[in-house]
Design a protein around this motif. Sequence first.
Motif, PDB file in Angstrom:
ATOM      1  N   ALA A  56       0.806  -1.165   0.243  1.00  0.00           N
ATOM      2  CA  ALA A  56      -0.323  -0.058  -0.197  1.00  0.00           C
ATOM      3  C   ALA A  56       0.608   1.612  -0.179  1.00  0.00           C
ATOM      4  O   ALA A  56       0.632   2.416   0.226  1.00  0.00           O
ATOM      5  N   GLU A  72      -9.433   1.873   4.367  1.00  0.00           N
ATOM      6  CA  GLU A  72      -9.411   2.389   3.018  1.00  0.00           C
ATOM      7  C   GLU A  72     -10.097   1.073   2.100  1.00  0.00           C
ATOM      8  O   GLU A  72     -10.907   0.487   1.688  1.00  0.00           O
ATOM      9  N   ARG A  73      -9.387   0.233   1.620  1.00  0.00           N
ATOM     10  CA  ARG A  73      -9.333  -1.503   1.198  1.00  0.00           C
ATOM     11  C   ARG A  73     -10.347  -1.934   1.670  1.00  0.00           C
ATOM     12  O   ARG A  73     -11.175  -2.197   0.751  1.00  0.00           O
ATOM     13  N   ARG A 122      -4.856   3.676   5.011  1.00  0.00           N
ATOM     14  CA  ARG A 122      -4.864   2.782   3.003  1.00  0.00           C
ATOM     15  C   ARG A 122      -5.585   1.430   3.204  1.00  0.00           C
ATOM     16  O   ARG A 122      -5.933   1.152   2.391  1.00  0.00           O
ATOM     17  N   GLU A 156       0.045   5.719   8.096  1.00  0.00           N
ATOM     18  CA  GLU A 156      -0.601   5.920   6.449  1.00  0.00           C
ATOM     19  C   GLU A 156      -0.798   4.063   5.919  1.00  0.00           C
ATOM     20  O   GLU A 156      -1.519   4.334   5.449  1.00  0.00           O
TER      21      GLU A 156
END
Length: 301
Positions: free
Chosen positions: A81, A206-207, A203, A199
């Motif tokens: 990611a 979010e996935r 991510r 971070e």
Amino acid sequence: MHTKDIIKRARGFAKPFRVKDGSGFRLNDIDPGDTLHLGSEDKPGAKEALATGIQALAELQDMLYAQDRWAVLLVFQAMDAAGKDGTIKHVMSGVNPQGCQVYSFKAPSAEDLDHDFLWRCMKYVPERGRIGIFNRSYYEETLVVRVHRELLEKQTLPPELVTKDIWKERFQDIRSFERYLTRNGVIIRKFFLHVSKGEQKRRFLERLENPEKNWKFSANDIKERAFWDDYMEAYEDMIRHTSSPEAPWYVVPADNKWFTRIVVAAAVIEALDALALRYPKVSTLKLKELAAAKQVLLGGK
Ligand code: ATP
Ligand code: MG
């Protein structure tokens, strides 16, 4: 913007992240959130600069292809990611697909494991005139294989060759391999996209939450995240031992995707510009042939 200005700006973005002295390198010195002097208000301008850069890159690649002398190998390494795929997609978006090849290295096959560790990568070194991209690479042999010792056992090396020096020896072999390629006209640039652990978490979430991104998530990603510190140590040691003037590492801040892309594009533009590429000059004989062909065309129907 003139090509000269683009090159000058490219240098300004690439240089701060190029590892000059491997032996003194410390990963902690690089902030994954760094955007140099640019704030979020500069983002639109930066995106425009990237578009101009991509156009310049396309022109340079056209000459690289026409000249057919040099090959360019771009190596990408990163934690999951960190944005490898997106960076490759954006930075190479303007280039002619005929002059570009991307290869993604996944876990080795049984056939790969039956060979020396560079074997499977050698087959994909780009031809002259091409840009070749390694999405992961032989460097995994000093990263995932170092973090998970059981992977080394799967390689069924003669036991007396597996000593405490194995990683140092792999670094040496990689350096020799890269020197060999350089001496054969392959220009090598290596990118470690340096994302922060925070971070990466953002991510991953979010996935998991966005149905359109679900496919990108693999349960293994969470397992590997648990080894974060071991990976960072392995990356740092790898960069210390394999940075060289002919095949430099760029440690690219990767918490802001727009910035990552600018730095990578800048480094590639700089590398191509240093080759002083030109369209091949046509011989006098060929010029005569062209003039004759023109006459035939103009004289015909
Ligand atoms: P993405 O997740 O963005 O689709 P990826 O590069 O992470 O791309 P995956 O299929 O998720 O692709 O993972 C490939 C896996 O293969 C990685 O976990 C990597 O560590 C592993 N791998 C690559 N080279 C080797 C190697 N030489 N030995 C063992 N494992 C390797
Ligand atoms: Mg993955």
